[in-house]
Design an enzyme around this catalytic site. Sequence first.
Site, short mmCIF file in Angstrom:
data_model
loop_
_atom_site.label_atom_id
_atom_site.label_comp_id
_atom_site.label_asym_id
_atom_site.label_seq_id
_atom_site.Cartn_x
_atom_site.Cartn_y
_atom_site.Cartn_z
N SER A 16 -0.10 -9.88 3.39
CA SER A 16 -1.47 -9.93 2.88
C SER A 16 -1.91 -11.34 2.46
O SER A 16 -3.05 -11.73 2.77
CB SER A 16 -1.64 -8.95 1.72
N LYS A 65 0.18 3.40 -4.69
CA LYS A 65 -1.22 3.72 -4.35
C LYS A 65 -1.75 4.94 -5.10
O LYS A 65 -2.91 4.97 -5.49
CB LYS A 65 -1.35 3.93 -2.84
N GLY A 129 2.10 11.10 2.03
CA GLY A 129 1.88 10.22 0.89
C GLY A 129 0.46 9.64 0.94
O GLY A 129 -0.40 10.12 1.68
N ALA A 154 4.93 21.64 0.43
CA ALA A 154 4.16 21.98 -0.77
C ALA A 154 3.26 20.81 -1.19
O ALA A 154 2.19 21.00 -1.76
CB ALA A 154 5.11 22.33 -1.91
N TYR A 220 5.45 -2.05 10.40
CA TYR A 220 5.44 -3.12 11.39
C TYR A 220 6.57 -4.07 11.03
O TYR A 220 7.11 -4.03 9.92
CB TYR A 220 4.09 -3.87 11.38
P1 NAP Z 1 4.42 7.18 -0.04
O1 NAP Z 1 3.17 7.59 -0.78
O2 NAP Z 1 5.62 6.75 -0.81
O3 NAP Z 1 4.80 8.44 0.92
C1 NAP Z 1 5.98 8.43 1.64
C2 NAP Z 1 5.99 9.60 2.65
O4 NAP Z 1 7.16 9.43 3.47
C3 NAP Z 1 6.10 10.98 2.04
O5 NAP Z 1 5.33 11.88 2.82
C4 NAP Z 1 7.60 11.31 2.16
O6 NAP Z 1 7.83 12.69 2.30
C5 NAP Z 1 7.90 10.64 3.47
N1 NAP Z 1 9.30 10.27 3.66
C6 NAP Z 1 9.99 9.25 3.06
N2 NAP Z 1 11.25 9.19 3.53
C7 NAP Z 1 11.36 10.19 4.45
C8 NAP Z 1 12.43 10.64 5.27
N3 NAP Z 1 13.62 10.04 5.26
N4 NAP Z 1 12.20 11.68 6.09
C9 NAP Z 1 10.99 12.28 6.13
N5 NAP Z 1 9.93 11.89 5.37
C10 NAP Z 1 10.13 10.87 4.53
O7 NAP Z 1 4.12 5.99 0.97
P2 NAP Z 1 2.71 5.58 1.63
O8 NAP Z 1 1.97 4.67 0.73
O9 NAP Z 1 2.04 6.81 2.09
O10 NAP Z 1 3.21 4.68 2.88
C11 NAP Z 1 3.90 5.26 3.98
C12 NAP Z 1 4.20 4.20 5.05
O11 NAP Z 1 3.00 3.70 5.63
C13 NAP Z 1 4.95 2.97 4.50
O12 NAP Z 1 5.95 2.62 5.46
C14 NAP Z 1 3.90 1.89 4.46
O13 NAP Z 1 4.46 0.60 4.62
C15 NAP Z 1 3.02 2.28 5.64
N6 NAP Z 1 1.63 1.78 5.51
C16 NAP Z 1 1.19 0.85 6.39
C17 NAP Z 1 -0.12 0.40 6.30
C18 NAP Z 1 -0.62 -0.63 7.28
O14 NAP Z 1 -1.66 -1.25 7.00
N7 NAP Z 1 0.01 -0.81 8.41
C19 NAP Z 1 -0.97 0.86 5.31
C20 NAP Z 1 -0.48 1.83 4.43
C21 NAP Z 1 0.83 2.27 4.52
P3 NAP Z 1 7.96 13.65 0.99
O15 NAP Z 1 6.55 14.01 0.59
O16 NAP Z 1 8.74 14.82 1.51
O17 NAP Z 1 8.69 12.85 -0.05
#
Ligand code: NAP
Length: 276
Positions: A16, A65, A129, A154, A220
Site C-alpha cells: 500500500s 477489518k 471473512g 454458521a 498475491y
Molecule cells: P478474515 O476475515 O480473517 O477471514 C479469513 C477466512 O479464511 C475465513 O472465512 C476463514 O474461514 C478462512 N480460512 C482461513 N484459513 C482457512 C483454511 N486453512 N481452510 C479454509 N478456510 C480458511 O480475512 P479477510 O480479511 O477476509 O482476508 C482473506 C484473504 O483475502 C487474505 O488472504 C487477504 O490478504 C486477502 N485480501 C486481498 C485483498 C486484495 O486487495 N487483493 C483485499 C482483501 C483481502 P472460517 O470462517 O472457517 O474461519
Amino acid sequence: MNHFTVFGNPIAHSLSPKIHQLFAEQFGMQLSYTRSLSSAANFPTEVARFFRHGGAGANVTVPFKERAASLVTHLTARAERAGSVNTLIPLGLGQLAGDTTDGFGLCRDLQRLTGSELPAPQIVVIGGGGAARSIIEPLQAVGSKVVIVNRTRARVEPLRELFPGLQVMDLAELALAPKSGIASSGFILINATSASLQGADLDIHPGWMSAAELVYDMMYGVHATAFLKQAERGGAKVTADGLGMLVEQAALSFALWHDGLTPKTELVLKALRDSA
Ligand code: NAP
C-alpha cells in the site's frame, strides 16, 4: 504533508505505501504513507492515536477489518452490510468514517481480466471473512449470482438475509466434484480465505479448478500463491492473483481521501509487476 498508514498483522510486506506514492506522483502530490503493525489488544488505541496526531486517512487489512467496522462513528451503507472496513476517513472532532473498497476493487479487476461488465453469470467465493463479505454486493450489482463457500458455515448463513439471492455452501462440499445445478460451467472461482497466507492447500476437488473459466486468488505474491499452484495442478484454464484488486481498491481509497481524484491504475499495476 498529509500522513496515511495501513494497520494490519502481519504488515511488513504491504504494498500500500508504494501504491499510494505512485498514485500521488500522478498528481504531483507529496504524501507520507507508513505501515502500522498492530496487535488485537492495541489496534483501537493505535487507530485513535494516529488520528489524534493528525492522520489524514488509513487502510485496514487482515485481521482487523471487522474490528474496524465496530470502531468508527459513521459506516457507509456498503461497509455496514459487509461488516468490514478497509478505509478510515477522519471527519474532524474525533469522528471517523469507515468504508470498504475491496468489493469495488475486485469487481474492477474481474472486469479488466474478462473484458466484460458482467465478469461471469456465477461467482463461487471461498471464504466468509471481511474480504468475502465485502465483494458480495458489488458482484450482485453487476448481475452475477454469488455462492459463498466457507469452512464454518454458521458464520456465513446469516448473510443470506442481508444479500437476497446469495447461496451458501460448506467448504466440505467442494471436496466433491462439481454437480450440475451448483456451478458446472461458466463460473469464476475465487479464493477469499487466508489459507494462502499459511501456504496451505484447500481440500477442493480438481474438477472445480478445471470447470471454472477463471480461478482467482485474492492473495498475491512474487511467486504463484499456494491456491493458484493448486489450481494449475487441477487444470485451471486461466488464473490470476489479487494484485489488480489491491491496486483498484487502493485507487478508490485514494479518491475518498483526495476529493474524488481518481488515479490511473494500469500504470501502477504494470510498475508493481515489473519491480517484482
Ligand atoms: P478474515 O476475515 O480473517 O477471514 C479469513 C477466512 O479464511 C475465513 O472465512 C476463514 O474461514 C478462512 N480460512 C482461513 N484459513 C482457512 C483454511 N486453512 N481452510 C479454509 N478456510 C480458511 O480475512 P479477510 O480479511 O477476509 O482476508 C482473506 C484473504 O483475502 C487474505 O488472504 C487477504 O490478504 C486477502 N485480501 C486481498 C485483498 C486484495 O486487495 N487483493 C483485499 C482483501 C483481502 P472460517 O470462517 O472457517 O474461519
